[in-house]
Design a protein around this motif. Structure first.
Motif, PDB file in Angstrom:
ATOM      1  N   HIS A  67      39.242  41.831  40.057  1.00  8.16           N
ATOM      2  CA  HIS A  67      38.361  41.565  38.895  1.00  8.16           C
ATOM      3  C   HIS A  67      39.127  40.050  38.080  1.00  8.16           C
ATOM      4  O   HIS A  67      39.303  38.969  37.831  1.00  8.16           O
ATOM      5  CB  HIS A  67      37.362  41.881  38.429  1.00  8.16           C
ATOM      6  CG  HIS A  67      36.050  42.278  39.176  1.00  8.16           C
ATOM      7  ND1 HIS A  67      35.173  41.610  39.128  1.00  8.16           N
ATOM      8  CD2 HIS A  67      36.190  43.568  39.520  1.00  8.16           C
ATOM      9  CE1 HIS A  67      34.373  42.569  39.695  1.00  8.16           C
ATOM     10  NE2 HIS A  67      34.739  43.771  39.822  1.00  8.16           N
ATOM     11  N   LEU A 102      40.548  47.897  41.231  1.00  3.03           N
ATOM     12  CA  LEU A 102      39.297  47.116  41.280  1.00  3.03           C
ATOM     13  C   LEU A 102      39.127  45.821  40.048  1.00  3.03           C
ATOM     14  O   LEU A 102      38.784  44.726  40.167  1.00  3.03           O
ATOM     15  CB  LEU A 102      38.408  47.869  40.827  1.00  3.03           C
ATOM     16  CG  LEU A 102      36.461  47.455  40.735  1.00  3.03           C
ATOM     17  CD1 LEU A 102      36.275  46.719  42.186  1.00  3.03           C
ATOM     18  CD2 LEU A 102      35.247  48.084  40.822  1.00  3.03           C
ATOM     19  N   ALA A 111      33.890  44.457  36.627  1.00  2.00           N
ATOM     20  CA  ALA A 111      33.521  45.511  36.968  1.00  2.00           C
ATOM     21  C   ALA A 111      32.541  46.374  36.689  1.00  2.00           C
ATOM     22  O   ALA A 111      32.676  47.401  38.026  1.00  2.00           O
ATOM     23  CB  ALA A 111      35.223  45.966  37.154  1.00  2.00           C
ATOM     24  N   CYS A 133      36.397  44.356  46.187  1.00  3.66           N
ATOM     25  CA  CYS A 133      35.736  44.879  44.649  1.00  3.66           C
ATOM     26  C   CYS A 133      34.677  45.938  45.537  1.00  3.66           C
ATOM     27  O   CYS A 133      34.583  46.990  44.953  1.00  3.66           O
ATOM     28  CB  CYS A 133      34.835  43.848  43.721  1.00  3.66           C
ATOM     29  SG  CYS A 133      36.598  42.382  43.005  1.00  3.66           S
TER      30      CYS A 133
END
Length: 1040
Positions: free
Chosen positions: A784, A780, A892, A836
């Motif tokens: 980002h 993740l 995130a 995401c």
């Protein structure tokens, strides 16, 4: 064809006549003492068209030719006749004798031959043709450079005039003797021998009365007489006598043995005897006494070999000097006497009379008028080349004679004529075409107009070889080389293209010698090519336009093609677009533009305006080459990035390397590579258009998408959600509940209940996030990280001031001006955000359903509901929140927290609706459950520093709260609600007595109005009414 041992060089094509004459004088003085083994002086690269005569020098052949000429003209005035034929100046009104009285003949004021050939009259003073102008040697004769008798130099070459005698008109014999460089001493010997032969002093060999065809007989008899009667005492020394005798014998050998007109049998006795005498004469002079057997054998052999016939029958015709190519060498030496020995670029005004006298030798040489025309054509052309090509009139005259030969070839059938014609024309054509195929080398500004004379000659010669000879060969039925006649236009095109190629290659070679880098060579070559174009247009195109209307276009197209080949090599070796390579490309484009303009201008007279010519041009297509190279560079750069992705797929572990870089190392490498690619892209020294930027952006987008797919390839949330247990009805007298109530009095705390539910070992649940979940957090973070750096890359592409605007791409210029949002990577950004979402969701469900399953789905409310049972689960959630905030990047965390909240709410719903046999709820339990859920909501809305807003929590909690509200309803109300919803959803209407309800499907989208959700609440309701309803309606099994 003989090759002279003196390999001289001739003056350049731009030499003046004075320079040439000085050169000729020096050449003759240097050659005065040279002894040659052949008869032909080499002239540049003009091939002698006939076979070589071994052992005979040029002087030997000339001397022999004069002797035959003199013998043939013995009855003419001046050669032994009663009256000598004399010549006066054509331009002297009061020449030495008034009116040409007596035996004096005044030549005509003009020459028919020179007029026909387009040659100018000499217009010299009378003294030029007076006998007093002839140099006299110490022995009383005109000395020549290599005479076997007289030494010294010719007065025409040594620059010193001997004492003058009283001037008198020259006879024809004197003029020929002077032209053929024969000394008076040799001439006197010739006259004496001829006289002895005629009057019969040598009994047995004299010829009384000359019949037709007997001139040859008389000449061969004269030679035998001369060999026998000239004694060594008449020579300066024995060596000179021996050399003279050897020449006479070598002449007989050439005419009778080496080149006979009739084929000679190998076993001919007389031929073998003559060869023996020749071999003997090599070591010393042979005996010529009255009783000499050698002399007797020589005479018999010569007579027998001279009077042979085809069929062996007796004949009255003597053949000794008419064999090919011996006769050609002799006759051409004779024809060369028509050129003034003091300026051999000029033909004598008396050429008509001299040619008329030369006709008398035709019977000796086996010459006919067509053969004479071929020989005279060759002599004129040879003299033009020999004199350094400074007299174009000779070339014109040669062409005129060649046209006469063309007419002869249409009527003539003699095989020997065509053999001679073929050899001569091929030699002329080869020499001429060599110059036309490279006329830039052989013709300069001062003599370029000579092409006007040379090209017609070549066209005529090629016509002879292509048409006339082919026809004759076909009639003769013999196999031979057949030359196809090319159209004049095609032949001229070939000359132009070839010469352009030669000139270009010469310039290219010179540049390669000076330059090392190919780019420098190409830049200089472009300049050289433009110079060649201008030179061609100024000096040569006007000449060739007479035969080819678009000659200029052909020339520049040839140069265009030559430059294209070198440019193609450069492009092939070009590895990247540098400032040097772009400069080369732009220079080539400018050159091509200039060439196209010239082609269009030169083709205006064409019917199609030059479109056909232009279509033949293969364009450099510089812009396409640049774009192709740039495209290849982009492809190679993207390919390197894809290779990096492939390595990441094989080696990436998704482990946390450091707190400062909580993302995959492969992502950082990928962004560094792509950023470098963009920076280098804008450094390419060409105008960067928006189309090019978009092409690069599309390529980068595909690379990013491939990498994002790799990062997001982490499974789905469904792999972590437990399988729903089958629906059963809850028994009110469950043995499990009885045992549980006995073991747990009413005052038992939730902690004890929790310990009972969690297992016999009494250990607390593990409050930590698994390694697998932490790796999902790294994925993740990587997404980002990509999102941030791709945005920066997008800004770099969109804000570069060097990009040329364009309206052809899918977004307008206003988009670039706005500088807001994503321009080039909008789609990939959306894809990353979706990825995401996906990774956050998978990580959340793994955290809740796998890592925290012991305090959620596996343990919560298992065995019954007690107050505060949710707290262990909330404590673990908070611990996981802390670890999550430590690993995840700030950007995130909000999405990850939200997905954890949704997963937690789904897990809470599954505890209530799909908890299995261990979960039983009473209507009164809803208050505790509601209180527990409120605690969970507060944990997400207040305990994570506001990452999730309160209204988002409320929105996600609405479904759970609706289900908890259902649990507060009575069993009868639930059954009524279920009946209403199931009937409304299935369009059944009011259910009749005995009619059964259909089993509602499990959609997973639970809410208070969903029949499956209501049914599940009933399945977990511990009372009699619910049990009976489920048994009667759906025949659900009782829990075990």
């Amino acid at each position: 064809m003989g090759q002279h041992s003196r390999h001289e060089s001739y003056p350049s094509l731009s030499s003046s006549r004075v320079d040439y004459l000085h050169h000729q004088l020096s050449r003759r003085q240097d050659a005065a003492s040279a002894v040659s083994a052949s008869i032909v002086t080499p002239v540049d690269d003009l091939a002698w068209p006939f076979q070589r005569l071994e052992g005979l020098s040029e002087d030997d052949v000339r001397q022999t030719s004069y002797e035959i000429f003199f013998t043939s003209c013995r009855s003419s005035p001046g050669f032994g006749g009663k009256h000598a034929l004399t010549f006066y100046s054509n331009h002297d009104s009061n020449g030495g004798v008034e009116g040409g009285k007596g035996n004096q003949v005044v030549t005509k004021p003009t020459s028919r031959v020179k007029k026909m050939l387009g040659l100018k009259m000499l217009k010299r003073s009378r003294s030029r043709r007076m006998a007093a102008g002839i140099g006299v040697s110490t022995s009383g004769g005109l000395s020549t450079p290599s005479s076997p008798v007289a030494g010294g130099s010719s007065p025409s070459t040594n620059g010193l005039l001997p004492p003058m005698r009283p001037r008198r008109p020259m006879t024809a014999a004197e003029m020929m003797r002077e032209q053929m460089r024969v000394t008076e001493h040799d001439d006197n010997k010739l006259r004496k021998t001829l006289m002895r032969t005629v009057v019969g002093q040598n009994k047995g060999l004299a010829v009384i009365g000359v019949r037709d065809g007997d001139i040859s007989e008389e000449d061969v008899q004269r030679r035998k007489t001369e060999i026998k009667q000239l004694k060594p005492s008449e020579f300066s020394d024995s060596n000179e006598y021996h050399m003279w005798q050897r020449r006479q014998l070598k002449i007989l050998e050439a005419g009778l043995l080496l080149h006979p007109s009739l084929p000679l049998e190998k076993n001919n006795t007389f031929a073998m005897r003559l060869r023996d005498i020749l071999a003997t004469s090599e070591s010393g002079a042979i005996d010529t006494g009255k009783n000499s057997d050698t002399m007797r054998t020589l005479c018999n052999s010569v007579v027998s070999l001279s009077w042979r016939s085809h069929n062996g029958t007796p004949t009255d015709v003597c053949h000794w000097a008419d064999g090919f190519p011996f006769n050609m060498h002799l006759y051409i030496a004779l024809l060369q006497s028509v050129f003034d020995i003091r300026d051999d670029t000029l033909v004598l005004d008396e050429v008509d009379e001299l040619l008329e006298l030369m006709k008398k030798t035709w019977s000796v040489f086996g010459i006919t008028l067509p053969i004479h025309n071929v020989c005279f054509t060759w002599v004129l052309f040879y003299q033009y080349v020999l004199t350094g090509q400074i007299e174009p009139d000779l070339l014109t005259a040669s062409h005129i004679m060649l046209k006469e030969v063309t007419n002869d070839a249409k009527k003539e059938k003699d095989a020997m004529f065509f053999k001679i014609l073929s050899s001569v024309v091929r030699s002329m054509l080869a020499w001429s075409e060599k110059r036309l195929l490279n006329y830039h080398e052989y013709f300069q500004r001062g003599n370029a107009n000579q092409i006007e004379n040379l090209l017609p000659l070549v066209l005529t010669a090629s016509k002879i070889l292509g048409e006339d000879l082919t026809v004759i060969d076909g009639e003769g039925g013999q196999n031979g080389n057949i030359t196809i006649v090319e159209e004049t236009r095609e032949r001229v095109e070939n000359y132009i293209r070839s010469s352009m190629a030669y000139a270009f290659d010469k310039a290219k070679s010179a540049e390669f010698e000076r330059k090392k880098e190919l780019s420098e060579v190409l830049l200089e070559l472009a300049q050289e090519t433009e110079g060649l174009v201008m030179k061609e247009r100024q000096h040569f195109t006007p000449l060739f336009k007479k035969w080819h209307s678009t000659a200029g276009a052909v020339a520049v197209l040839a140069l265009h093609n030559c430059y294209r080949k070198v440019l193609r090599q450069y492009i092939k070796e070009m590895t990247s677009l540098t400032s040097e390579s772009v400069q080369v490309m732009r220079r080539a484009a400018n050159l091509e533009k200039a060439i196209v303009q010239i082609v269009v201008e030169d083709s205006t007279e064409c019917e199609d305006g030059g479109k056909t010519v232009v279509r033949e041009m293969v364009p450099y297509d510089v812009d396409s080459v640049i774009l192709t190279r740039l495209g290849k560079w982009i492809y190679d750069s993207l390919q390197k990035a894809r290779e990096n992705i492939q390595r990441a797929k094989e080696t990436e572990t998704w482990n946390l390397k450091s707190k400062t870089e909580p993302y995959a190392q492969s992502a950082m490498e990928l962004m560094q590579m792509t950023t470098t690619t963009v920076e280098e892209f804008f450094q390419v020294p060409i105008p960067i258009t928006e189309e090019l930027v978009q092409t690069l952006a599309d390529g980068l987008g595909s690379v990013f998408q491939e990498y994002v797919m790799f990062v997001a390839a982490c499974g789905t949330k469904q792999s972590y959600i437990p399988v729903l247990p089958p629906l059963t009805r809850c028994s009110q007298n469950s043995e499990f509940l009885k045992l549980w109530r006995k073991a747990a009095p009413c005052g038992a705390g939730h902690k004890d209940m929790y310990n009972v539910n969690k297992g016999h070992d009494g250990q607390n649940p593990r409050p930590s996030t698994s390694r697998g979940t932490q790796r999902l957090y790294i994925r993740l973070n990587t997404l980002h990280y990509l999102l941030t750096h791709i945005h920066n890359l997008d800004t770099l592409l969109a804000t570069n001031s060097g990009v040329v605007p364009s309206s052809r791409i899918r977004f307008g210029n206003s988009h670039r001006a706005q500088r807001n949002g994503s321009i080039y990577f909008e789609s990939i950004n959306r894809y990353i955000l979706a990825s995401c979402q996906h990774v956050s969701e998978v990580a959340a469900y793994r955290l809740i359903f796998l890592d925290s399953s012991s305090v959620f789905y596996d343990g919560l409310y298992s065995g019954g509901v007690t107050r505060g049972q949710i707290r262990p689960a909330l404590r673990i959630i908070k611990q996981n929140f802390t670890l999550m905030s430590t690993i995840l990047m700030d950007r995130a965390q909000p999405m990850a927290m939200k997905e954890v909240m949704k997963a937690s709410f789904d897990a809470f719903l599954m505890v209530l609706l799909a908890g299995g046999n261990t979960r039983v709820f009473h209507r009164s339990d809803h208050e505790i459950i509601k209180e527990d859920f409120n605690m969970m909501k507060r944990a997400f809305s207040t305990s994570v520093e506001g990452l999730i807003s309160e209204h988002v929590v409320k929105g996600e909690a609405a479904v759970v709260e609706g289900v908890i509200a259902l649990m507060s309803h009575s069993t009868e109300q639930l059954m009524e609600d279920f009946s209403f919803v199931i009937c409304e959803g299935s369009s059944i209407g009011v259910m009749g007595n005995g009619q059964k309800f259909p089993m509602p499907p499990t959609t997973g989208k639970w809410n208070r109005s969903d029949p499956n959700t209501i049914l599940r609440v009933l399945c977990h309701r511990d009372d009699r009414a619910a049990n009976l309803f489920l048994k009667k309606t759906f025949q659900l099994a009782k829990r075990k």
